[in-house]
Write an enzyme that holds these catalytic residues in place. Sequence first.
Site, PDB file in Angstrom:
ATOM      1  N   GLY A 192       0.784  -1.230   0.000  1.00 33.89           N
ATOM      2  CA  GLY A 192       0.000   0.000   0.000  1.00 33.89           C
ATOM      3  C   GLY A 192       0.811   1.273   0.000  1.00 33.89           C
ATOM      4  N   ASP A 193       2.115   1.173   0.269  1.00 32.67           N
ATOM      5  CA  ASP A 193       2.983   2.354   0.239  1.00 32.67           C
ATOM      6  C   ASP A 193       4.403   1.899  -0.077  1.00 32.67           C
ATOM      7  OD1 ASP A 193       3.925   4.926   0.410  1.00 32.67           O
ATOM      8  OD2 ASP A 193       3.870   5.032   2.598  1.00 32.67           O
TER       9      ASP A 193
END
Length: 291
Positions: A192-193
């Site tokens: 997600g990041d």
Amino acid sequence: MDVLAAHRCLLGRLLPADEPGDLVVHEGQFYRVVVGAERVVCLPRSDAAAARLPERAAVLRTLAGLDLGFRTPVPLLAGEPGPDGPGFLVLSRVPGAPLDAAAVVGPGVAEAVADAVAKQYATLLTGLAVAGADAAVRAAVPAADEDRWRRFAERVRAELYGLMSEAGRRRAERELAALDGLPHRADAVVHGDLGAENVLWTRADDGLPRLGGVVDWDEVVIGDPAEDLAAIAASYGPEFAGRVRAYGGWKRPEWDARIDAIRGTFALQQALAAHQDGDAEELADGLAGYR
């Protein structure tokens, strides 16, 4: 904010083997991270981030139990928010350092270096895809909601448009429109990041970068691996991301639209999360291109 001064007593207790002058502070979106020689202390930037600490620790314990081929932080100690502080989470330190774009792509970078890094990124993402089928992982890691992008667009329009210029709203509307029709996928662990700052590397005996570990799993979900490929493209450019995709078998045309659409929302994602957490600094940074 001088984190070391503000939390001097707490840090002295949690990192007793470290001299204050040797500590390094990283400003994350949700946490201020104090890095010692062997331990890392995560201090929440907001009450909302503090409330997520137990869930974050549970997910990290699950990830630490998997054979992913790289290291993830292991929770060692947690503290609840109270009169003495904002709460905290102590993690093991993952060795290594990020690779910036100039070390991977561009003039002067050896083909062997770019190839080695791309292959390891592909192996990383393949491992996360395999983990997404593990029942224990799916029980610990939240699945991306089927209407995630529709609700995201609604919240951006409702909460952020009033903070933007007219030109900024037009830009945001183009980026949100690209999300329409994205297929729902929930078949892989998605960091997600997965920007360059969260992937740590060491050097092998042959001098080539070796993947050491991945940190900052706050946004992890069971979702679409196109999100992580979009983050790689944002850090190193689409050409390098294409090399990773070739090694992983993610070259079909439908990947292009998903990667491009998701990549276009990164600033809005940061701004919305910061707005909901009451983090003015991160909000201003996320909205910088919309004002």
